[in-house]
Design an enzyme around this catalytic site. Sequence first.
Site, PDB file in Angstrom:
ATOM      1  N   ASP A  47       0.833  -1.203   0.000  1.00 18.16           N
ATOM      2  CA  ASP A  47       0.000   0.000   0.000  1.00 18.16           C
ATOM      3  C   ASP A  47       0.870   1.255   0.000  1.00 18.16           C
ATOM      4  O   ASP A  47       0.676   2.168   0.797  1.00 18.16           O
ATOM      5  CB  ASP A  47      -0.945  -0.007   1.205  1.00 18.16           C
ATOM      6  CG  ASP A  47      -2.068   1.014   1.084  1.00 18.16           C
ATOM      7  OD1 ASP A  47      -2.362   1.446  -0.049  1.00 18.16           O
ATOM      8  OD2 ASP A  47      -2.650   1.384   2.113  1.00 18.16           O
ATOM      9  N   LYS A  49       1.779   4.660  -1.154  1.00 17.32           N
ATOM     10  CA  LYS A  49       1.181   5.834  -1.782  1.00 17.32           C
ATOM     11  C   LYS A  49       1.595   7.051  -0.956  1.00 17.32           C
ATOM     12  O   LYS A  49       2.051   6.909   0.190  1.00 17.32           O
ATOM     13  CB  LYS A  49      -0.335   5.708  -1.850  1.00 17.32           C
ATOM     14  CG  LYS A  49      -1.020   5.523  -0.509  1.00 17.32           C
ATOM     15  CD  LYS A  49      -2.491   5.271  -0.688  1.00 17.32           C
ATOM     16  CE  LYS A  49      -3.144   5.038   0.673  1.00 17.32           C
ATOM     17  NZ  LYS A  49      -4.541   4.680   0.539  1.00 17.32           N
ATOM     18  N   ASN A  52       0.748   7.409   2.750  1.00 17.92           N
ATOM     19  CA  ASN A  52       1.373   6.503   3.715  1.00 17.92           C
ATOM     20  C   ASN A  52       2.871   6.746   3.883  1.00 17.92           C
ATOM     21  O   ASN A  52       3.555   5.965   4.527  1.00 17.92           O
ATOM     22  CB  ASN A  52       1.135   5.055   3.312  1.00 17.92           C
ATOM     23  CG  ASN A  52      -0.322   4.677   3.398  1.00 17.92           C
ATOM     24  OD1 ASN A  52      -1.082   5.299   4.124  1.00 17.92           O
ATOM     25  ND2 ASN A  52      -0.707   3.668   2.660  1.00 17.92           N
TER      26      ASN A  52
END
Length: 111
Positions: A47, A49, A52
């Site tokens: 995840d 991105k 984050n």
Amino acid sequence: MEHLPGRDVMTLLMRKDILTSKEARFYVAETYLAFPSIYKHNYIHRDIKPDNLLLDRYRQLRLSDFALCKSLDCGTLQEQDSSVRGSGNEISESKERSDASNQTQQEQLEH
């Protein structure tokens, strides 16, 4: 978790609109260098991105949101690799499986 007053990369991108090439290289390098710390614990983040990627007060990058992390199980990878190849070489597959069971987890990952 420590307080990270630098917010996240998404906020940085919204504030600045366009990063200089020096800044872009810095943040790409910081992101790239974060991956080995996860991989050495046999996890995949899944995840990545800008939301984050958090920044500390020195603008050093920290990964966050490990909810979608997946443990890297070498045994599962070995079985998937064998099923993808097909059943034409059953003798070589069984030999590879026996060789894999004698290898350490690090050797299996490198293979």
